[in-house]
Design an enzyme around this catalytic site. Structure first.
Site, mmCIF file in Angstrom:
data_model
loop_
_atom_site.group_PDB
_atom_site.id
_atom_site.type_symbol
_atom_site.label_atom_id
_atom_site.label_comp_id
_atom_site.label_asym_id
_atom_site.label_seq_id
_atom_site.Cartn_x
_atom_site.Cartn_y
_atom_site.Cartn_z
ATOM 1 N N ARG A 275 -10.678 -8.270 8.934
ATOM 2 C CA ARG A 275 -10.429 -9.219 7.830
ATOM 3 C C ARG A 275 -11.299 -10.459 8.004
ATOM 4 O O ARG A 275 -10.905 -11.556 7.633
ATOM 5 C CB ARG A 275 -8.944 -9.603 7.770
ATOM 6 C CG ARG A 275 -8.038 -8.456 7.421
ATOM 7 C CD ARG A 275 -6.693 -8.893 6.852
ATOM 8 N NE ARG A 275 -5.932 -7.727 6.460
ATOM 9 C CZ ARG A 275 -4.835 -7.280 7.092
ATOM 10 N NH1 ARG A 275 -4.358 -7.941 8.125
ATOM 11 N NH2 ARG A 275 -4.224 -6.193 6.689
ATOM 12 N N CYS B 127 -11.869 -12.623 16.504
ATOM 13 C CA CYS B 127 -12.469 -11.448 17.119
ATOM 14 C C CYS B 127 -13.750 -11.121 16.350
ATOM 15 O O CYS B 127 -13.740 -11.116 15.116
ATOM 16 C CB CYS B 127 -11.500 -10.275 17.055
ATOM 17 S SG CYS B 127 -9.841 -10.719 17.627
ATOM 18 N N ASP C 258 -13.201 -0.598 11.812
ATOM 19 C CA ASP C 258 -13.385 -0.578 10.362
ATOM 20 C C ASP C 258 -14.806 -0.980 9.982
ATOM 21 O O ASP C 258 -15.539 -1.555 10.785
ATOM 22 C CB ASP C 258 -12.370 -1.540 9.714
ATOM 23 C CG ASP C 258 -10.947 -1.045 9.895
ATOM 24 O OD1 ASP C 258 -10.699 0.140 9.616
ATOM 25 O OD2 ASP C 258 -10.093 -1.834 10.341
ATOM 26 N N ARG D 72 0.828 -1.214 0.000
ATOM 27 C CA ARG D 72 0.000 0.000 0.000
ATOM 28 C C ARG D 72 0.865 1.268 0.000
ATOM 29 O O ARG D 72 0.492 2.277 -0.551
ATOM 30 C CB ARG D 72 -0.884 -0.025 1.257
ATOM 31 C CG ARG D 72 -2.152 0.782 1.155
ATOM 32 C CD ARG D 72 -2.912 0.804 2.482
ATOM 33 N NE ARG D 72 -2.999 -0.457 3.183
ATOM 34 C CZ ARG D 72 -3.981 -1.355 3.037
ATOM 35 N NH1 ARG D 72 -4.967 -1.111 2.215
ATOM 36 N NH2 ARG D 72 -3.970 -2.485 3.729
ATOM 37 N N TYR D 73 2.005 1.201 0.690
ATOM 38 C CA TYR D 73 2.915 2.342 0.786
ATOM 39 C C TYR D 73 4.250 1.917 0.169
ATOM 40 O O TYR D 73 4.612 0.738 0.206
ATOM 41 C CB TYR D 73 3.163 2.716 2.251
ATOM 42 C CG TYR D 73 1.928 2.971 3.062
ATOM 43 C CD1 TYR D 73 1.327 4.231 3.061
ATOM 44 C CD2 TYR D 73 1.358 1.971 3.846
ATOM 45 C CE1 TYR D 73 0.187 4.468 3.823
ATOM 46 C CE2 TYR D 73 0.229 2.206 4.602
ATOM 47 C CZ TYR D 73 -0.356 3.456 4.593
ATOM 48 O OH TYR D 73 -1.473 3.693 5.341
ATOM 49 N N ARG E 22 7.015 -0.308 2.520
ATOM 50 C CA ARG E 22 6.669 -1.457 3.353
ATOM 51 C C ARG E 22 5.585 -2.311 2.713
ATOM 52 O O ARG E 22 4.756 -1.810 1.962
ATOM 53 C CB ARG E 22 6.241 -1.022 4.750
ATOM 54 C CG ARG E 22 5.102 -0.026 4.788
ATOM 55 C CD ARG E 22 5.154 0.740 6.124
ATOM 56 N NE ARG E 22 4.065 1.681 6.314
ATOM 57 C CZ ARG E 22 4.080 2.935 5.856
ATOM 58 N NH1 ARG E 22 5.065 3.378 5.108
ATOM 59 N NH2 ARG E 22 3.068 3.739 6.105
ATOM 60 N N LYS F 233 -3.862 4.942 6.150
ATOM 61 C CA LYS F 233 -4.257 5.413 7.476
ATOM 62 C C LYS F 233 -4.246 6.934 7.555
ATOM 63 O O LYS F 233 -3.392 7.582 6.951
ATOM 64 C CB LYS F 233 -3.285 4.864 8.520
ATOM 65 C CG LYS F 233 -3.373 3.363 8.678
ATOM 66 C CD LYS F 233 -2.462 2.885 9.798
ATOM 67 C CE LYS F 233 -2.695 1.417 10.093
ATOM 68 N NZ LYS F 233 -2.405 0.553 8.928
ATOM 69 N N CYS G 20 -13.486 -8.350 13.685
ATOM 70 C CA CYS G 20 -12.286 -8.428 12.838
ATOM 71 C C CYS G 20 -12.477 -7.723 11.494
ATOM 72 O O CYS G 20 -13.460 -7.939 10.797
ATOM 73 C CB CYS G 20 -11.938 -9.888 12.585
ATOM 74 S SG CYS G 20 -10.563 -10.073 11.439
ATOM 75 N N CYS H 90 -6.204 -17.735 12.962
ATOM 76 C CA CYS H 90 -5.913 -17.014 14.214
ATOM 77 C C CYS H 90 -6.231 -17.930 15.396
ATOM 78 O O CYS H 90 -7.075 -18.820 15.282
ATOM 79 C CB CYS H 90 -6.793 -15.778 14.340
ATOM 80 S SG CYS H 90 -6.603 -14.631 12.977
#
Ligand code: SF4
Length: 345
Positions: free
Chosen positions: A110, A105, A271, A88-89, A92, A315, A108, A101
């Site tokens: 994702r 959660c 999100d 995305r950047y 990185r 972000k 979540c 996982c």
């Protein structure tokens, strides 16, 4: 509640006394369930509003999807040049080797990608392609292993993956995003700690926790093993209605991180993941909480309040920089100076 193995089904939840199961079969068909024994022991089955239960015990409200919610809320797929990589950047990448996982959660971001019905684990060919991509892009300074939770991999497997970075001098930082030190602290043993450092690069680990009760004695010991090994620890938390949406809880959580040598890093605005509207606060509520934290706890313990822009635009800090439009929507500037409306139209 004490169990010896992870809870993974509605029947397990009922047997553990954590739910009567009403309305959960359809939820379980759509979204994975996993609660480790450590987390199950933290849930108060007599409190219907328990912040631990709220994070991990499925809820029929997860079947309600609002108009603004989307399957890929932060736009991973639009920045994925090869399977398992999100670029995305410029400096990185995310490396998503695994989409499993230790806990799932309920909020979540994702949730459509993780779990037994999710995107799975990279095949050897896919992993080779992902590594070749990182090796060929010399502007990649940092690799962030996320997923899923990379610490579900065995120490041996992690070592195999990480040693491949030793031949990539441009990769200087390896970062892990994980919930394991908190939800399954026993996995962070000597072998795992050694594996995390197998790249020979500067190693960071971002631990995800949302409530001070997650920082148990066992979690503290796991974090100490990581910090003592020279791994720099930072935190990630999600601001969640009914979990940590008050100053007292947030202050305790952030101070708890600092006491465990974890520098508070990001406090994420939740999100727009499907079926998570019951967790979402308004940005204005979040900003008020973050402002109150400023006056209450040390500068060392302050997180950055952040929104991942829908659509993959990255972000944006929303502590103070947001501008409210005339219609009550926000106009936010991404890292490239492009303005976006939030919530999206
Ligand atoms: S540990 Fe992370 S990726 Fe896994 S379910 Fe929780 S929020 Fe999602």
């Amino acid at each position: 509640m004490s169990t010896t193995r992870s809870i993974r089904t509605v029947d397990d939840l009922i047997a553990a006394g954590l739910s009567d199961g009403a309305g959960l079969d359809a939820v379980a068909q759509k979204y994975a369930i996993a609660i480790t024994p450590t987390v199950a022991a933290l849930i108060d089955p007599n409190n219907p509003n328990d912040p631990m239960a709220r994070q991990f015990v499925p809820d029929p409200r997860e079947l309600v999807t609002t108009q603004e919610e989307r399957e890929d809320p932060i736009g991973d797929l639009s920045h994925s040049p090869v399977t398992g990589i999100v670029h995305r950047y410029p400096d990185r990448v995310l490396l998503k080797a695994v989409h499993v996982c230790p806990v799932y959660c309920r909020f979540c971001f994702r949730r459509e990608m993780v779990g037994p019905q999710g995107l799975g684990t990279l095949t050897p060919t896919e992993l080779d392609a992902a590594m070749n991509y990182i090796g060929a892009h010399e502007d990649i300074w940092e690799v962030i292993l996320t997923g899923g939770d990379p610490l579900v991999l065995s120490a041996r497997r992690l070592t195999e993956i990480l040693q491949r970075f030793t031949s990539m001098p441009h990769v200087r930082i390896v970062r892990f995003h994980t919930r394991v030190p908190v939800v399954e602290p026993e996995r962070v043993d000597e072998e795992m700690v050694a594996a995390l450092k197998a790249s020979g690069k500067t190693t960071y680990l971002a631990v995800h926790a949302n409530h001070p009760r997650e920082l148990t004695g066992d979690a503290s010991a796991a974090l100490a093993r990581l910090a003592d090994a020279g791994i720099t620890l930072i935190s990630q938390s999600v601001l969640l209605r009914g979990v940590n949406d008050n100053v007292k809880t947030l202050a305790e959580l952030m101070k708890g991180f600092v006491e465990n040598r974890v520098k508070p890093y990001y406090l994420h605005h939740p999100d727009l993941a499907p079926g998570t509207s019951h967790f979402r606060l308004s940005i204005a509520e979040g900003q008020a909480l973050v402002a109150a934290l400023r006056g209450r706890i040390s500068g060392l313990a302050q997180p950055t309040y952040i929104l991942d822009l829908p659509g993959g635009h990255g972000k944006v800090e929303i502590g103070a920089n947001a501008i409210v439009g005339a219609d009550g929507r926000y106009t936010l500037r991404d890292w490239q100076g492009v303005e976006h409306r939030y919530p999206p139209e």
